[in-house]
Design a protein around this motif. Structure first.
Motif: not given
Length: 682
Positions: A491-494, A499-501, A532-535, A674-675
């Motif tokens: 959940g934390e990584k999701w 935020d990254f996407v 691709e974003h997760a990668f 990911t700021q």
């Protein structure tokens, strides 16, 4: 003689009144005092005391008996020969012989349970005071408690407790709260428990158990748990949740769990075999047993009704005894195939074989409205929006592709691996859990570009002596590249991926030209665009995915390739062409052949979960697992950190537009954000 002839008025006067006075004037002598009457108040007090004493005597003489026998107020203790008299033993109930019944009556085989007096524990204090070495006074410790009231439940729990104790990962305790007067040593002997089990026993039975009411026993169980909790602070309490256990015990255990907010694990019937892996977990992992929650997310594609139906049937046939049934969300395309419509009309979730007293439905169907083909950005955002963890530390999501078929034990493996690699004491102490992106159920056979094969690592198989190697065996491994077929994302990584996407899409719109780090596609189009974003996030953070070994993967999931469909965002006319053209060159023919060979599925071979795991069912710690970079190269922890730092610095400079001043201001990244990678989008 004058005194005999006194008048009536002078009756009762003393003779002194008639004697002539020596002084003149007839005055009384100065030392004269009037006579006092009898002490009437003292007599009343004495009479009152006598009455009260009489009443008290009659009350004590005729006081009613509060139990079957007046001697119950003073229980006697019988000690076996050779036992010290100061060792507490069970009280003996020497009831008087009842009157001889009539010839046509029969004595009752069980005593009448009518006693509801105060609760006392005669043998609990010595064993609780002796466990100070387990640090039971601390809220976080290594204590795990098994408890039972029924002897049948004790016979079920003791082998599990013995196995857990022999692992030497926790201090294992067993508390007996039964009506039975069986001795602890006899209980151990009957169930085959010896010193090798490493179990600390506690006799938590109250006095007069055989004649106590159910309410008194329920109160006694609650108070026993309370005393044990104060001395031990068990991280988890395991009980038998089947019908073999006494109802008053189950009620009291549940009440105490709600009052103290501790972890109560109610083992279902048959858990000794199905949940055997539970004994491999330490106390910190067991503490999170009821707190973690997993959702299931399926993204269906057009024309894959057969694959989707097969996946849903395998989900329904799985075993969920280790946890509550997860919530299921199915993302449906705009055009739904008729077979899929008919199947969903009768599909029920949770499955019918799962205990669901409230008939609650944990199924959500989401239908896409736009008919036209969506872009990669829209597809990524829409899919990631399908799940948001309410509690990032405890809520996780299992992403499944319609091409996947699951084994009945897949959920056991997920929970076992999640508790061990995310919440166990060794993982959190060494901060290995911070690197864990997710847990995969499949073993990949090729790299994410879909062109090259993945060289799977292996470890040497040691002999029993441990001195020499005896061949190689497959092993779980850590790979920096995530997949999308069957993987559990933390959940934390999701949330961090969300935020990254979001920031990546914003940067892609603002930057002109778009940097190659955002436009270059390293993941094959057979995978959805969000991968691709997760990668990229995994490369920037140095995250890894946990993948099972070959022997274990055969018992978890398989990916079928005969009905494979590419994602909607890539379903163009170009992608619909045949793999091999009529005028293909030798190189193209070889590439297609390799692609088909790599796509060969691993057949399911369902066996016991622990039987499919090496190392006698124990999961290897992070430090013993091989590590692969995103391109499949073997590496170690230090080199992975170096590669991650290099990629993150390049990403910050080119995509995030972070100069030297920005880097100095943001030395530490924010939690679940990911700021620090995007300075231009602040």
């Amino acid at each position: 003689m004058r005194g005999f002839f006194l008048s009536d008025e002078e009756l009762g006067k003393k003779d002194d009144d008639h004697k002539p006075s020596k002084s003149s004037g007839g005055l009384r002598q100065p030392n004269w005092h009037p006579a006092r009457g009898p002490p009437r108040r003292s007599l009343k007090r004495i009479a009152l005391v006598l009455i009260v004493a009489t009443v008290v005597y009659l009350f004590i003489k005729n006081i009613p008996v509060l139990g079957p026998d007046a001697r119950m107020r003073r229980p006697s203790y019988a000690y076996p020969p050779g036992l010290a008299p100061n060792a507490p033993k069970r009280p003996t109930y020497e009831r008087p012989q009842p009157a001889q019944p009539k010839s046509n009556n029969r004595l009752s085989s069980t005593p009448e349970r009518t006693f509801n007096g105060p609760v006392r524990f005669l043998e609990l204090a010595p064993t609780l005071q002796a466990i100070s070495g387990t640090r039971g006074s601390m809220l976080i410790n290594r204590n795990v408690l098994f408890a039972s009231s029924s002897l049948k439940s004790a016979a079920t729990l003791l082998p599990i407790a013995c196995q857990m104790g022999s692992e030497l990962k926790s201090y294992v305790h067993f508390a007996l709260m039964s009506r039975s007067d069986i001795e602890i040593r006899e209980l151990r002997k009957v169930n085959g428990i010896d010193d090798s089990c490493q179990i600390i026993f506690h006799d938590a039975r109250p006095d007069y158990t055989q004649i106590s009411t159910d309410d008194r026993m329920e109160n006694a169980v609650f108070r026993a748990f309370h005393h044990i909790f104060n001395y031990m602070h068990p991280q988890a309490i395991l009980i038998d949740g089947s019908s073999n256990e006494e109802p008053f015990f189950l009620r009291a255990a549940q009440q105490h769990s709600k009052a103290k907010k501790n972890t109560l694990i109610e083992l279902p019937r048959g858990s000794a075999k199905r949940l055997e892996w539970l004994t491999k977990l330490d106390s910190q992992a067991l503490r999170m047993w009821n707190k973690i929650h997993m959702d299931i997310l399926i993204h269906a594609v057009p024309g894959a009704s057969g694959s989707l139906i097969r996946l849903l049937r395998s989900l329904s046939a799985a075993d969920y005894t280790s946890s509550s049934v997860p919530h299921l969300t199915i993302e449906l395309p705009h055009d739904i195939d008729p077979p899929t419509k008919r199947f969903l009309e009768t599909f029920t979730w949770p499955p019918t074989h799962v205990y669901n007293p409230t008939n609650a439905r944990h199924l959500s169907l989401r239908h896409h409205i736009p008919h036209q083909r969506i872009s990669e950005e829209e597809s990524s955002a829409r899919f990631l929006e399908s799940f948001w963890p309410a509690q990032p530390e405890h809520s996780h999501v299992l992403v499944l592709s319609p091409q996947v078929e699951l084994s009945p034990d897949f959920f056991h493996y997920l929970k076992y691996s999640l508790l061990e690699y995310r919440y166990s004491a060794i993982s959190t102490y060494q901060h290995w859990d911070r690197r864990l992106f997710g847990i995969s159920l499949e073993q990949p056979l090729q790299l994410l570009d879909g062109k090259k094969s993945l060289s799977l690592p292996s470890v040497l198989k040691s002999t029993r002596s441990g001195d020499a190697a005896d061949g190689e065996i497959s092993t779980s491994f850590l790979w920096q590249a995530p997949t999308s077929n069957a993987v559990l994302f933390l959940g934390e990584k999701w949330m961090e991926l969300h935020d990254f996407v979001s920031r990546s899409l914003e940067a892609k719109q603002e930057l002109d030209p778009v940097p190659a780090l955002l436009s270059e596609k390293l993941v094959s189009t057979q995978y959805p665009s969000w991968l691709e974003h997760a990668f990229r996030l995994a490369r920037a953070r140095g995250y890894w995915m946990l993948y099972p070994g070959e022997d274990t993967a055969r018992n978890l999931a398989t990916v079928h390739s005969e009905l494979n469909r590419i994602p909607e965002e890539y379903a163009t006319q170009e992608n619909s062409k045949p793999l091999l053209a009529d005028d293909a060159s030798e190189e193209e023919i070889e590439n297609v052949r390799q692609k088909i060979r790599f796509g060969t599925e691993i057949p399911l071979a369902p066996v016991s979960l622990l039987d499919s795991l090496p190392n006698e069912g124990n999961l290897r710690p992070f430090g013993d697992l091989p590590i692969l970079t995103w391109d499949g190269q073997s590496t170690d922890f230090e080199e992975l950190n170096s590669l991650s730092a290099k990629y993150a610095a390049e990403f910050k400079e080119i995509v995030g537009k972070c100069g030297k001043e920005s880097a100095d201001k943001k030395k530490e990244k924010e939690n679940l954000s990911t700021q620090d990678l995007f300075c231009a989008t602040d």
